[in-house]
Motif scaffolding. Structure first.
Motif, PDB file in Angstrom:
ATOM      1  N   ASN A  41      60.532 -15.749   0.470  1.00 19.18           N
ATOM      2  CA  ASN A  41      60.040 -15.975  -0.882  1.00 19.18           C
ATOM      3  C   ASN A  41      58.518 -15.851  -0.814  1.00 19.18           C
ATOM      4  OD1 ASN A  41      59.260 -16.826  -3.391  1.00 19.18           O
ATOM      5  ND2 ASN A  41      60.044 -18.903  -3.179  1.00 19.18           N
ATOM      6  N   ALA A  42      58.005 -14.656  -1.098  1.00 22.23           N
ATOM      7  CA  ALA A  42      56.572 -14.377  -0.956  1.00 22.23           C
ATOM      8  C   ALA A  42      55.719 -15.326  -1.789  1.00 22.23           C
ATOM      9  CB  ALA A  42      56.281 -12.927  -1.334  1.00 22.23           C
ATOM     10  N   ASP A  82      61.951  -0.192   7.435  1.00 21.27           N
ATOM     11  CA  ASP A  82      63.164  -0.990   7.263  1.00 21.27           C
ATOM     12  C   ASP A  82      62.852  -2.206   6.408  1.00 21.27           C
ATOM     13  OD1 ASP A  82      61.598  -2.073   9.391  1.00 21.27           O
ATOM     14  OD2 ASP A  82      63.299  -3.277  10.030  1.00 21.27           O
ATOM     15  N   LEU A  83      63.734  -2.505   5.505  1.00 22.69           N
ATOM     16  CA  LEU A  83      63.556  -3.656   4.624  1.00 22.69           C
ATOM     17  C   LEU A  83      64.384  -4.815   5.159  1.00 22.69           C
ATOM     18  CD1 LEU A  83      63.695  -1.960   1.129  1.00 22.69           C
ATOM     19  CD2 LEU A  83      61.694  -2.699   2.402  1.00 22.69           C
ATOM     20  N   ARG A  84      63.721  -5.930   5.375  1.00 23.24           N
ATOM     21  CA  ARG A  84      64.402  -7.125   5.861  1.00 23.24           C
ATOM     22  C   ARG A  84      64.110  -8.269   4.913  1.00 23.24           C
ATOM     23  NH1 ARG A  84      62.838  -8.222  11.796  1.00 23.24           N
ATOM     24  NH2 ARG A  84      63.836 -10.142  11.148  1.00 23.24           N
ATOM     25  N   SER A  85      65.129  -8.840   4.370  1.00 21.19           N
ATOM     26  CA  SER A  85      64.961  -9.907   3.386  1.00 21.19           C
ATOM     27  C   SER A  85      64.502 -11.212   4.017  1.00 21.19           C
ATOM     28  CB  SER A  85      66.264 -10.129   2.616  1.00 21.19           C
ATOM     29  OG  SER A  85      67.293 -10.500   3.510  1.00 21.19           O
ATOM     30  N   ASP A  86      64.468 -11.274   5.341  1.00 21.76           N
ATOM     31  CA  ASP A  86      64.029 -12.491   6.028  1.00 21.76           C
ATOM     32  C   ASP A  86      62.625 -12.364   6.604  1.00 21.76           C
ATOM     33  OD1 ASP A  86      64.651 -10.663   8.062  1.00 21.76           O
ATOM     34  OD2 ASP A  86      65.345 -12.236   9.417  1.00 21.76           O
ATOM     35  N   ARG A  87      61.897 -11.286   6.252  1.00 22.70           N
ATOM     36  CA  ARG A  87      60.586 -11.046   6.841  1.00 22.70           C
ATOM     37  C   ARG A  87      59.477 -11.082   5.783  1.00 22.70           C
ATOM     38  NH1 ARG A  87      60.344  -5.725   9.975  1.00 22.70           N
ATOM     39  NH2 ARG A  87      60.490  -4.863   7.885  1.00 22.70           N
ATOM     40  N   LEU A  88      58.393 -11.782   6.123  1.00 14.33           N
ATOM     41  CA  LEU A  88      57.197 -11.837   5.287  1.00 14.33           C
ATOM     42  C   LEU A  88      56.192 -10.826   5.812  1.00 14.33           C
ATOM     43  CD1 LEU A  88      55.496 -13.310   3.062  1.00 14.33           C
ATOM     44  CD2 LEU A  88      54.652 -14.780   4.921  1.00 14.33           C
ATOM     45  N   ASN A  89      55.583 -10.062   4.919  1.00 18.48           N
ATOM     46  CA  ASN A  89      54.513  -9.136   5.272  1.00 18.48           C
ATOM     47  C   ASN A  89      53.198  -9.690   4.738  1.00 18.48           C
ATOM     48  OD1 ASN A  89      56.278  -7.028   6.314  1.00 18.48           O
ATOM     49  ND2 ASN A  89      56.841  -6.669   4.187  1.00 18.48           N
ATOM     50  N   LEU A  90      52.218  -9.785   5.607  1.00 20.65           N
ATOM     51  CA  LEU A  90      50.870 -10.184   5.198  1.00 20.65           C
ATOM     52  C   LEU A  90      49.983  -8.950   5.295  1.00 20.65           C
ATOM     53  CD1 LEU A  90      50.575 -13.574   7.138  1.00 20.65           C
ATOM     54  CD2 LEU A  90      51.215 -13.213   4.750  1.00 20.65           C
ATOM     55  N   ALA A  94      40.171  -4.517   5.215  1.00 25.07           N
ATOM     56  CA  ALA A  94      39.202  -4.148   6.256  1.00 25.07           C
ATOM     57  C   ALA A  94      38.288  -5.316   6.639  1.00 25.07           C
ATOM     58  CB  ALA A  94      38.379  -2.954   5.795  1.00 25.07           C
ATOM     59  N   ARG A  95      38.153  -6.314   5.757  1.00 27.94           N
ATOM     60  CA  ARG A  95      37.319  -7.493   6.061  1.00 27.94           C
ATOM     61  C   ARG A  95      38.115  -8.567   6.799  1.00 27.94           C
ATOM     62  NH1 ARG A  95      36.681  -7.480   0.500  1.00 27.94           N
ATOM     63  NH2 ARG A  95      37.307  -9.654   0.583  1.00 27.94           N
ATOM     64  N   ASP A  96      39.319  -8.249   7.211  1.00 24.91           N
ATOM     65  CA  ASP A  96      40.223  -9.146   7.932  1.00 24.91           C
ATOM     66  C   ASP A  96      40.596 -10.368   7.101  1.00 24.91           C
ATOM     67  OD1 ASP A  96      41.832  -9.446  10.219  1.00 24.91           O
ATOM     68  OD2 ASP A  96      40.479 -10.954  11.034  1.00 24.91           O
ATOM     69  N   ALA A  97      40.871 -10.116   5.837  1.00 23.47           N
ATOM     70  CA  ALA A  97      41.344 -11.178   4.939  1.00 23.47           C
ATOM     71  C   ALA A  97      42.691 -10.750   4.370  1.00 23.47           C
ATOM     72  CB  ALA A  97      40.342 -11.409   3.807  1.00 23.47           C
ATOM     73  N   ILE A  98      43.593 -11.689   4.250  1.00 23.38           N
ATOM     74  CA  ILE A  98      44.906 -11.399   3.674  1.00 23.38           C
ATOM     75  C   ILE A  98      44.707 -11.109   2.190  1.00 23.38           C
ATOM     76  CG2 ILE A  98      47.200 -12.332   3.153  1.00 23.38           C
ATOM     77  CD1 ILE A  98      46.807 -14.090   5.726  1.00 23.38           C
ATOM     78  N   GLU A  99      45.177  -9.946   1.763  1.00 24.78           N
ATOM     79  CA  GLU A  99      44.994  -9.562   0.359  1.00 24.78           C
ATOM     80  C   GLU A  99      46.299  -9.467  -0.409  1.00 24.78           C
ATOM     81  OE1 GLU A  99      43.085  -5.767   0.164  1.00 24.78           O
ATOM     82  OE2 GLU A  99      44.778  -4.682   1.004  1.00 24.78           O
ATOM     83  N   GLY A 100      47.416  -9.586   0.292  1.00 22.88           N
ATOM     84  CA  GLY A 100      48.704  -9.530  -0.386  1.00 22.88           C
ATOM     85  C   GLY A 100      49.819 -10.053   0.503  1.00 22.88           C
ATOM     86  N   VAL A 101      50.828 -10.598  -0.133  1.00 25.36           N
ATOM     87  CA  VAL A 101      52.018 -11.086   0.573  1.00 25.36           C
ATOM     88  C   VAL A 101      53.250 -10.489  -0.092  1.00 25.36           C
ATOM     89  CG1 VAL A 101      50.968 -13.225   1.398  1.00 25.36           C
ATOM     90  CG2 VAL A 101      52.071 -13.221  -0.815  1.00 25.36           C
ATOM     91  N   THR A 102      54.123  -9.938   0.708  1.00 25.46           N
ATOM     92  CA  THR A 102      55.364  -9.349   0.204  1.00 25.46           C
ATOM     93  C   THR A 102      56.493  -9.661   1.180  1.00 25.46           C
ATOM     94  OG1 THR A 102      54.975  -7.242   1.338  1.00 25.46           O
ATOM     95  CG2 THR A 102      54.174  -7.417  -0.938  1.00 25.46           C
ATOM     96  N   CYS A 103      57.688  -9.493   0.705  1.00 26.42           N
ATOM     97  CA  CYS A 103      58.848  -9.636   1.579  1.00 26.42           C
ATOM     98  C   CYS A 103      59.387  -8.251   1.876  1.00 26.42           C
ATOM     99  CB  CYS A 103      59.922 -10.476   0.901  1.00 26.42           C
ATOM    100  SG  CYS A 103      59.411 -12.175   0.597  1.00 26.42           S
ATOM    101  N   GLY A 104      59.996  -8.131   3.011  1.00 22.48           N
ATOM    102  CA  GLY A 104      60.625  -6.857   3.350  1.00 22.48           C
ATOM    103  C   GLY A 104      60.411  -6.436   4.693  1.00 22.48           C
TER     104      GLY A 104
END
Length: 104
Positions: A41-42, A82-90, A94-104
Motif C-alpha cells: 500500500n504505497a 515484473d509486477l509484484r503486489s508485495d513490493r514497494l518501489n522508492l 539525482a539529489r538522492d531524495a525519494i521523490e515517489g513511492v509505488t507498488c509493483g
C-alpha cells in the motif's frame, strides 16, 4: 484366446485410481502472488518522500506500506518489469531524495 485376465491386471486399475486420488489431495500453493497480508500500500509510505533512502528510512517505508520487499530505484538504474503486489518501489532523484513511492 482366453477370457481370463492375469491377476496383475486386476491390480492395475485400483493402483491408477489411488495415484490419481492422492494427487488430487496434494496441497497446492495459491495461484499467483503473495498472500493478502503482504500486499503493498504505497500510500502508507508517503512519509518517505523528500528523505534520503537510508537503511532506516527504506525499512520504515517497507513496514508502513505493508510490503514484503522494497527496492530503491535511482536515475539510470536498470529495473525488471515484473509486477509484484508485495513490493514497494522508492524512486530516488539525482539529489538522492525519494521523490515517489509505488507498488509493483
Amino acid at each position: 484366446m482366453s477370457d481370463q485376465t492375469p491377476a496383475s491386471s486386476h491390480l492395475l486399475l485400483p493402483a491408477i485410481v489411488l495415484v490419481l486420488a492422492a494427487g488430487a489431495c496434494a496441497t497446492m500453493p495459491p495461484p499467483g502472488g503473495p498472500p493478502p497480508s503482504a500486499m503493498c500500500n504505497a500510500q502508507g509510505a508517503i512519509g518517505a518522500i523528500g528523505r534520503a533512502p537510508t537503511a532506516d528510512v527504506v525499512e520504515r517505508a517497507r513496514i508502513d506500506s505493508g510490503s514484503a520487499s522494497v527496492r530503491v530505484i535511482r536515475p539510470g538504474d536498470a529495473v525488471t518489469k515484473d509486477l509484484r503486489s508485495d513490493r514497494l518501489n522508492l524512486n530516488v532523484n539525482a539529489r538522492d531524495a525519494i521523490e515517489g513511492v509505488t507498488c509493483g
